[in-house]
Design an enzyme around this catalytic site. Structure first.
Site, mmCIF file in Angstrom:
data_model
loop_
_atom_site.group_PDB
_atom_site.id
_atom_site.type_symbol
_atom_site.label_atom_id
_atom_site.label_comp_id
_atom_site.label_asym_id
_atom_site.label_seq_id
_atom_site.Cartn_x
_atom_site.Cartn_y
_atom_site.Cartn_z
ATOM 1 N N PRO A 96 -9.787 -6.670 -6.723
ATOM 2 C CA PRO A 96 -11.650 -7.983 -6.894
ATOM 3 C C PRO A 96 -11.596 -7.771 -5.193
ATOM 4 C CG PRO A 96 -9.808 -8.696 -7.581
ATOM 5 C CD PRO A 96 -9.677 -8.041 -7.233
ATOM 6 N N ASP A 151 7.533 -5.019 -1.483
ATOM 7 C CA ASP A 151 8.637 -5.731 -1.656
ATOM 8 C C ASP A 151 9.553 -6.277 -2.582
ATOM 9 O OD1 ASP A 151 9.875 -7.856 0.599
ATOM 10 O OD2 ASP A 151 8.152 -9.653 -0.489
#
Length: 249
Positions: free
Chosen positions: A53, A116
């Site tokens: 977005p 991560d």
């Protein structure tokens, strides 16, 4: 070492220079981590699509979108985004969504990196030092990215300032040599001769070498000798070709 051979040390990664020029790379997310990933793959000349977005884009990613450096899809990820993709990089703050994307990539056999989450990565990003054609990567195999950055900076401070320019000149000399000796069977001799040039010339000499110097130097490839830069610039460089007193090969 046992039997004179290096021991096997498991737990590492195979560090490669992955050529992704013109490959289609999908980046999911638009924050700081995504920005670093995007720059890495743009530097490797990949074709990049960012799915996020617009209100989730940080300043750097927005800049690359607005300047046409990447293609942009203004919405959250959908499975159809994986169509015709060679690599996926996910950097979103949603562990469940990331795992779903990872699973979809595995089903489609698409190489993926889930930021991560080391167990959900086919490959890791290391800390990279770049100087022209020179790239040095330090990897901790997902254990300590910040420490990798510290080690990389320490290595970089010990490199000569002109190493990148020297490598560019060596690359041009190699390409010229291939034109002089294009046959496959010349391969071992080409490699040995280029090794001698790199070992006997200083970095400053390699940086200073111009195309005229390269042409004169290539004249010594046939007999397999390597004169100095100073000698190929003298009035009669051929007189030095076989003078063993200079310690040439």
């Amino acid at each position: 070492m046992s039997g004179g051979f290096a021991p096997v040390e498991g737990g590492g990664s195979l560090i490669l220079a992955w050529q992704i020029k013109n490959k289609r790379v999908l980046v999911i997310g638009g924050g700081e981590v995504a920005a670093g990933r995007i720059l890495n793959v743009l530097n490797a000349d990949a074709k990049v699509t960012v799915v996020s977005p617009r209100d989730g884009l940080n300043e750097e990613v927005a800049f690359r979108v607005d300047n046409g450096q990447v293609d942009f899809v203004d919405r959250k990820f959908e499975p159809s985004d994986l169509d015709n993709v060679d690599m996926v990089l996910t950097a979103v703050d949603d562990p469940e969504a990331s795992t779903r994307i990872w699973t979809l990539c595995k089903e489609r056999k698409i190489a993926a990196n889930i930021a991560d989450v080391p167990p959900e990565c086919d490959f890791y990003f290391g800390s990279v030092h770049r100087d022209g054609p020179l790239q040095i990567m330090v990897s901790t195999n997902g254990n300590g990215p910040k420490l990798a950055s510290i080690v990389r900076k320490q290595i970089a401070t010990n490199l000569p300032n002109n190493i990148g320019a020297a490598i560019q000149k060596v690359g041009l000399l190699r390409r010229k040599l291939r034109k002089v000796a294009p046959k496959i069977e010349e391969g071992p001799k080409r490699m040995q001769w280029m090794s001698r040039v790199c070992e006997s010339w200083s970095l400053d000499d390699l940086v200073e070498m111009d195309e005229g110097d390269m042409e004169r130097l290539l004249g010594f490839y046939g007999p397999g000798t390597v004169p100095t830069l100073q000698n190929i610039r003298c009035d009669d460089p051929e007189q030095f070709a076989f003078d063993g007193s200079f310690g040439w090969w």
